[in-house]
Design a protein around this motif. Structure first.
Motif, PDB file in Angstrom:
ATOM      1  N   PHE A  31       0.845  -1.193   0.000  1.00  0.00           N
ATOM      2  CA  PHE A  31       0.000   0.000   0.000  1.00  0.00           C
ATOM      3  C   PHE A  31       0.883   1.247   0.000  1.00  0.00           C
ATOM      4  O   PHE A  31       1.955   1.264   0.635  1.00  0.00           O
ATOM      5  CB  PHE A  31      -0.905   0.020   1.233  1.00  0.00           C
ATOM      6  CG  PHE A  31      -1.835  -1.157   1.332  1.00  0.00           C
ATOM      7  CD1 PHE A  31      -3.083  -1.129   0.729  1.00  0.00           C
ATOM      8  CD2 PHE A  31      -1.464  -2.300   2.025  1.00  0.00           C
ATOM      9  CE1 PHE A  31      -3.932  -2.210   0.818  1.00  0.00           C
ATOM     10  CE2 PHE A  31      -2.309  -3.384   2.124  1.00  0.00           C
ATOM     11  CZ  PHE A  31      -3.548  -3.340   1.516  1.00  0.00           C
ATOM     12  N   ASP A  32       0.422   2.279  -0.670  1.00  0.00           N
ATOM     13  CA  ASP A  32       1.238   3.492  -0.717  1.00  0.00           C
ATOM     14  C   ASP A  32       1.113   4.324   0.558  1.00  0.00           C
ATOM     15  O   ASP A  32       1.897   5.250   0.776  1.00  0.00           O
ATOM     16  CB  ASP A  32       0.886   4.339  -1.950  1.00  0.00           C
ATOM     17  CG  ASP A  32      -0.566   4.820  -1.948  1.00  0.00           C
ATOM     18  OD1 ASP A  32      -1.303   4.480  -1.001  1.00  0.00           O
ATOM     19  OD2 ASP A  32      -0.964   5.527  -2.902  1.00  0.00           O
ATOM     20  N   ASP A  33       0.120   4.022   1.420  1.00  0.00           N
ATOM     21  CA  ASP A  33      -0.037   4.754   2.685  1.00  0.00           C
ATOM     22  C   ASP A  33      -0.473   3.760   3.761  1.00  0.00           C
ATOM     23  O   ASP A  33      -1.615   3.751   4.206  1.00  0.00           O
ATOM     24  CB  ASP A  33      -1.063   5.880   2.523  1.00  0.00           C
ATOM     25  CG  ASP A  33      -1.048   6.844   3.706  1.00  0.00           C
ATOM     26  OD1 ASP A  33      -0.328   6.562   4.687  1.00  0.00           O
ATOM     27  OD2 ASP A  33      -1.763   7.860   3.659  1.00  0.00           O
ATOM     28  N   GLU A  34       0.474   2.938   4.201  1.00  0.00           N
ATOM     29  CA  GLU A  34       0.143   1.887   5.157  1.00  0.00           C
ATOM     30  C   GLU A  34      -0.208   2.445   6.531  1.00  0.00           C
ATOM     31  O   GLU A  34      -1.040   1.886   7.238  1.00  0.00           O
ATOM     32  CB  GLU A  34       1.325   0.914   5.275  1.00  0.00           C
ATOM     33  CG  GLU A  34       1.496   0.003   4.069  1.00  0.00           C
ATOM     34  CD  GLU A  34       2.565  -1.041   4.305  1.00  0.00           C
ATOM     35  OE1 GLU A  34       3.541  -0.742   5.031  1.00  0.00           O
ATOM     36  OE2 GLU A  34       2.429  -2.160   3.780  1.00  0.00           O
ATOM     37  N   GLN A  35       0.412   3.551   6.908  1.00  0.00           N
ATOM     38  CA  GLN A  35       0.158   4.105   8.234  1.00  0.00           C
ATOM     39  C   GLN A  35      -1.288   4.572   8.377  1.00  0.00           C
ATOM     40  O   GLN A  35      -1.929   4.355   9.411  1.00  0.00           O
ATOM     41  CB  GLN A  35       1.129   5.254   8.520  1.00  0.00           C
ATOM     42  CG  GLN A  35       2.577   4.797   8.664  1.00  0.00           C
ATOM     43  CD  GLN A  35       3.499   5.953   9.017  1.00  0.00           C
ATOM     44  OE1 GLN A  35       3.117   7.121   8.931  1.00  0.00           O
ATOM     45  NE2 GLN A  35       4.724   5.625   9.404  1.00  0.00           N
ATOM     46  N   THR A  36      -1.803   5.232   7.325  1.00  0.00           N
ATOM     47  CA  THR A  36      -3.204   5.660   7.360  1.00  0.00           C
ATOM     48  C   THR A  36      -4.133   4.457   7.457  1.00  0.00           C
ATOM     49  O   THR A  36      -5.102   4.450   8.231  1.00  0.00           O
ATOM     50  CB  THR A  36      -3.530   6.485   6.105  1.00  0.00           C
ATOM     51  OG1 THR A  36      -2.742   7.672   6.105  1.00  0.00           O
ATOM     52  CG2 THR A  36      -5.002   6.856   6.073  1.00  0.00           C
ATOM     53  N   LEU A  37      -3.850   3.430   6.674  1.00  0.00           N
ATOM     54  CA  LEU A  37      -4.681   2.232   6.690  1.00  0.00           C
ATOM     55  C   LEU A  37      -4.617   1.546   8.055  1.00  0.00           C
ATOM     56  O   LEU A  37      -5.629   1.049   8.561  1.00  0.00           O
ATOM     57  CB  LEU A  37      -4.216   1.272   5.585  1.00  0.00           C
ATOM     58  CG  LEU A  37      -5.106   0.061   5.309  1.00  0.00           C
ATOM     59  CD1 LEU A  37      -6.520   0.495   4.989  1.00  0.00           C
ATOM     60  CD2 LEU A  37      -4.523  -0.765   4.168  1.00  0.00           C
ATOM     61  N   TYR A  38      -3.447   1.528   8.669  1.00  0.00           N
ATOM     62  CA  TYR A  38      -3.261   0.942   9.998  1.00  0.00           C
ATOM     63  C   TYR A  38      -4.162   1.648  11.011  1.00  0.00           C
ATOM     64  O   TYR A  38      -4.872   0.995  11.795  1.00  0.00           O
ATOM     65  CB  TYR A  38      -1.789   1.078  10.380  1.00  0.00           C
ATOM     66  CG  TYR A  38      -1.381   0.394  11.662  1.00  0.00           C
ATOM     67  CD1 TYR A  38      -0.772  -0.855  11.635  1.00  0.00           C
ATOM     68  CD2 TYR A  38      -1.566   0.999  12.900  1.00  0.00           C
ATOM     69  CE1 TYR A  38      -0.366  -1.490  12.799  1.00  0.00           C
ATOM     70  CE2 TYR A  38      -1.166   0.380  14.074  1.00  0.00           C
ATOM     71  CZ  TYR A  38      -0.563  -0.863  14.025  1.00  0.00           C
ATOM     72  OH  TYR A  38      -0.169  -1.477  15.183  1.00  0.00           O
ATOM     73  N   ALA A  39      -4.135   2.966  10.997  1.00  0.00           N
ATOM     74  CA  ALA A  39      -4.942   3.738  11.951  1.00  0.00           C
ATOM     75  C   ALA A  39      -6.433   3.553  11.689  1.00  0.00           C
ATOM     76  O   ALA A  39      -7.237   3.451  12.625  1.00  0.00           O
ATOM     77  CB  ALA A  39      -4.562   5.216  11.868  1.00  0.00           C
ATOM     78  N   LEU A  40      -6.837   3.507  10.413  1.00  0.00           N
ATOM     79  CA  LEU A  40      -8.245   3.324  10.088  1.00  0.00           C
ATOM     80  C   LEU A  40      -8.756   1.963  10.563  1.00  0.00           C
ATOM     81  O   LEU A  40      -9.858   1.849  11.109  1.00  0.00           O
ATOM     82  CB  LEU A  40      -8.453   3.457   8.575  1.00  0.00           C
ATOM     83  CG  LEU A  40      -8.430   4.873   7.997  1.00  0.00           C
ATOM     84  CD1 LEU A  40      -8.451   4.826   6.482  1.00  0.00           C
ATOM     85  CD2 LEU A  40      -9.632   5.661   8.514  1.00  0.00           C
ATOM     86  N   LEU A  41      -7.939   0.930  10.370  1.00  0.00           N
ATOM     87  CA  LEU A  41      -8.342  -0.404  10.816  1.00  0.00           C
ATOM     88  C   LEU A  41      -8.529  -0.439  12.327  1.00  0.00           C
ATOM     89  O   LEU A  41      -9.508  -1.014  12.830  1.00  0.00           O
ATOM     90  CB  LEU A  41      -7.288  -1.429  10.397  1.00  0.00           C
ATOM     91  CG  LEU A  41      -7.472  -2.105   9.039  1.00  0.00           C
ATOM     92  CD1 LEU A  41      -6.296  -3.013   8.746  1.00  0.00           C
ATOM     93  CD2 LEU A  41      -8.766  -2.901   9.004  1.00  0.00           C
ATOM     94  N   GLN A  42      -7.615   0.162  13.058  1.00  0.00           N
ATOM     95  CA  GLN A  42      -7.746   0.179  14.511  1.00  0.00           C
ATOM     96  C   GLN A  42      -9.027   0.892  14.939  1.00  0.00           C
ATOM     97  O   GLN A  42      -9.729   0.438  15.847  1.00  0.00           O
ATOM     98  CB  GLN A  42      -6.527   0.845  15.135  1.00  0.00           C
ATOM     99  CG  GLN A  42      -5.270   0.000  15.081  1.00  0.00           C
ATOM    100  CD  GLN A  42      -4.176   0.555  15.965  1.00  0.00           C
ATOM    101  OE1 GLN A  42      -3.976   1.760  16.037  1.00  0.00           O
ATOM    102  NE2 GLN A  42      -3.455  -0.330  16.650  1.00  0.00           N
ATOM    103  N   SER A  43      -9.341   1.987  14.275  1.00  0.00           N
ATOM    104  CA  SER A  43     -10.554   2.726  14.599  1.00  0.00           C
ATOM    105  C   SER A  43     -11.796   1.887  14.330  1.00  0.00           C
ATOM    106  O   SER A  43     -12.736   1.845  15.137  1.00  0.00           O
ATOM    107  CB  SER A  43     -10.605   4.022  13.796  1.00  0.00           C
ATOM    108  OG  SER A  43     -11.814   4.712  14.008  1.00  0.00           O
TER     109      SER A  43
END
Length: 605
Positions: free
Chosen positions: A308-320
């Protein structure tokens, strides 16, 4: 000087490509099922013979192909889904490789029948080792029927590396599951050796998950949904009550393609911390819809890993999303789960007449530990309410065996049992006692593991261990791959004292267990057995028995944090020092530590 570089013949090039694309029968099923879904099929029938080594047939009612397309589909780099370079970065279909059919035809005998819905006659094509043997018209239903026979018949070295039929069947069922989950609208069947394993009618995603992964998920799934400009997340997460001892029931799908991602799994696991027992894993089945321009799906040959080109954003979204789902779960009353056929059959056979549901009274049973919390689902009927979580240890043998160390030498000092004296439990994890002037600090969990493990090994030496017949049999619902794996070792488990029989689709019923094994841990024992079998691969029969004995001992032993009385501690210590290798657990961890009086005196000087 003579030129030495030349182009490979197509047949050899296809066999080389097949080494990447076609690793086992499951690879063929994956490719053919994905092509069927891409063709718009609403029904796909998978048929196997001999775990796919003899026959793999995938029939669909999709769009079908013309005679020219049927022939061209087996050429290398031929595809209907890529036209320009830009298409490489906007792929939303599944089977887009362009080499799959050519690779399959290079290492098998392939028979294809296909017809367009608008045509009256179809096309029949036979290919063997990349060579077209026959092509002509035929009568067939609309769609496509691929029959792949004698996989790796012309590459005997590759065929010899295939595993046993149960192992290969498990792999094929796993690939079938990964295609079936994201397509609940498609009617799918799976037949192996004339036995119908799956008949999945179209329905909701929740119904498809329960049908594939086990009835124990019924009423324990919570939907999650989140949509942003970057990604759309949907699917189901499991309640902490359906935690898994092993990794396996965790599913990520990106644009309906199954992927693995340790990074995203970590995001979910951290949210579940505090909700699950130690060393267990949550259940989830999540779907991520994302613009293909934001991902790279070509970093792995089987496309099971993406970038993914923005894994950090996806990581935070999944946690939410997971936090919100767990919050909804804990604030929503548990649904009333209907009694299914399995529960009803057992209840009718074992419950007294005129006894209302939910008020099964059983005689008290002796055990260890505290009474476990009440369970909400119907299988609470089969666990005595007063049964506590740990068994009374089985009585020791009358004549203790000679103890030997790891090198096979007699270890008389280890065989000597601790003298009568003080014995206490520390932190509900350790047993403190002494042997002469030496202080012993014993890990109660590892010590009991060693005791149970050697008792199972003694069964093969003719030392009997009585079995206990369960008053209320325990049912275990499994996914199809796990069910096949457990059935492959049922004779070994029977030898260990388990009485297990089939009970409906992908469901086992446990009638008996070795005496002293806690019946409340049937599911944990099964999960550990599955994990250890997978890790061990296909060992010899003797090693397989040891693998299962180790798995059952690990899950049956008294747990850290469990209170023991004096008699229970004395039994563990006595049985431990009658073992052949008391100093190490079945996994090789140290069981106890000795400290001499001199070491203590040195500390205070």
């Amino acid at each position: 000087m003579q030129n030495i570089i030349q182009l490979l013949p197509d047949a050899i090039a296809n066999q080389i490509a097949a080494g990447e694309v076609v690793q086992r029968p499951a690879s063929v099923i994956k490719e053919l099922m994905e092509n069927a879904i891409d063709a718009g099929a609403t029904r796909v029938d998978v048929t196997l013979k001999n775990a796919g080594k003899t026959l793999i047939q995938v029939a669909d009612n999709g769009a079908g192909m013309t005679a020219a397309d049927a022939r061209m589909a087996f050429e290398r780099h031929a595809t209907s889904k890529i036209r320009t370079q830009d298409d490489l970065y906007n792929i939303r279909t599944l089977g887009f490789r362009g080499e799959a059919l050519a690779s399959i035809a290079a290492v098998a005998q392939v028979h294809l029948r296909t017809r367009l819905h608008s045509e009256e006659l179809g096309t029949e094509l036979e290919i063997e080792a990349s060579e077209v043997r026959r092509q002509g018209s035929c009568v067939c239903p609309p769609g496509s029927i691929f029959a792949v026979k004698n996989l790796f018949y012309n590459v005997p070295a590759r065929r010899n590396f295939l595993k046993t039929n149960p192992v290969e069947t498990r792999h094929t069922l796993t690939e079938f599951l990964r295609v079936a989950l994201p397509n609940p609208h498609v009617h799918l069947t799976f037949t192996h050796n004339d036995t119908l394993v799956h008949d999945l009618v179209p329905g909701s995603l929740e119904e498809r998950i329960i049908a594939l992964l086990g009835q124990d998920l019924e009423g324990e799934l919570t939907p999650v949904q989140e949509e942003t400009g970057y990604v759309q997340i949907s699917g189901f997460i499991g309640s902490p009550a359906v935690h898994r001892t092993i990794r396996g029931d965790q599913y990520f799908f990106v644009n309906n393609r199954f992927i693995r991602s340790g990074y995203l799994h970590h995001a979910i696991s951290t949210v579940y911390q505090g909700f699950l027992p130690k060393d267990t894993h949550p259940f989830y089945c999540l779907f991520l819809e994302i613009d293909p321009r934001h991902i790279d799906i070509n970093i792995h040959p089987t496309k099971t890993e993406v970038k993914f080109d923005d894994e950090q954003t996806l990581y935070a979204l999944l946690q939410s999303v997971i936090r919100k789902g767990l919050n909804d779960l804990h604030h929503t009353p548990a649904p009333v789960r209907p009694t299914n056929e399995v529960a009803a059959a057992i209840y009718r056979s074992g419950a007294p007449e005129n006894e209302p549901v939910g008020r099964v009274h059983l005689p008290p049973d002796r055990g260890w530990g505290d009474t476990p919390p009440a369970r909400r689902d119907w299988d609470a009927l089969y666990a005595p309410p007063e049964r506590r979580d740990t068994p009374t240890l089985p009585p020791p043998p009358v004549t203790p065996p000679v103890s030997r160390d790891l090198f096979g030498q007699v270890a008389a000092t280890q065989r000597d049992e601790p003298e009568e004296g003080f014995i206490i439990q520390y932190l509900q994890r350790y047993i403190l006692t002494h042997r002469g002037e030496r202080l012993l600090i014993i890990n109660q969990h590892l010590a009991h593991q060693r005791v149970l493990y050697e008792k199972f090994l003694d069964l093969r030496k003719g030392n009997p261990w009585p079995s206990q017949h369960l008053l209320f049999p325990q049912t275990v619902a499994l996914s199809a791959p796990d069910y096949e794996l457990i059935r492959s070792v049922d004779s070994v488990m029977a030898e260990m004292g388990f009485e297990i029989k089939e009970f409906g689709k992908n469901t086992l019923i446990v009638y008996g267990m070795p005496s002293g094994i806690p019946t409340s841990r049937v599911r944990d024992i099964m999960d550990q057995v599955l994990a250890d079998i997978q890790a061990a691969g296909s060992p010899q029969a003797g090693r397989r028995y040891e693998t299962l004995a180790r798995a059952v001992a690990v899950r049956s032993a008294v747990q850290a944090g469990q209170r023991l009385n004096t008699q229970e501690m004395q039994t563990i210590v006595r049985d431990l020092f009658r073992c052949e290798v008391p100093a190490y657990s079945p996994a090789g961890k140290p069981v106890y530590k000795e400290m001499s009086a001199q070491e203590l005196e040195t500390f205070f000087t």
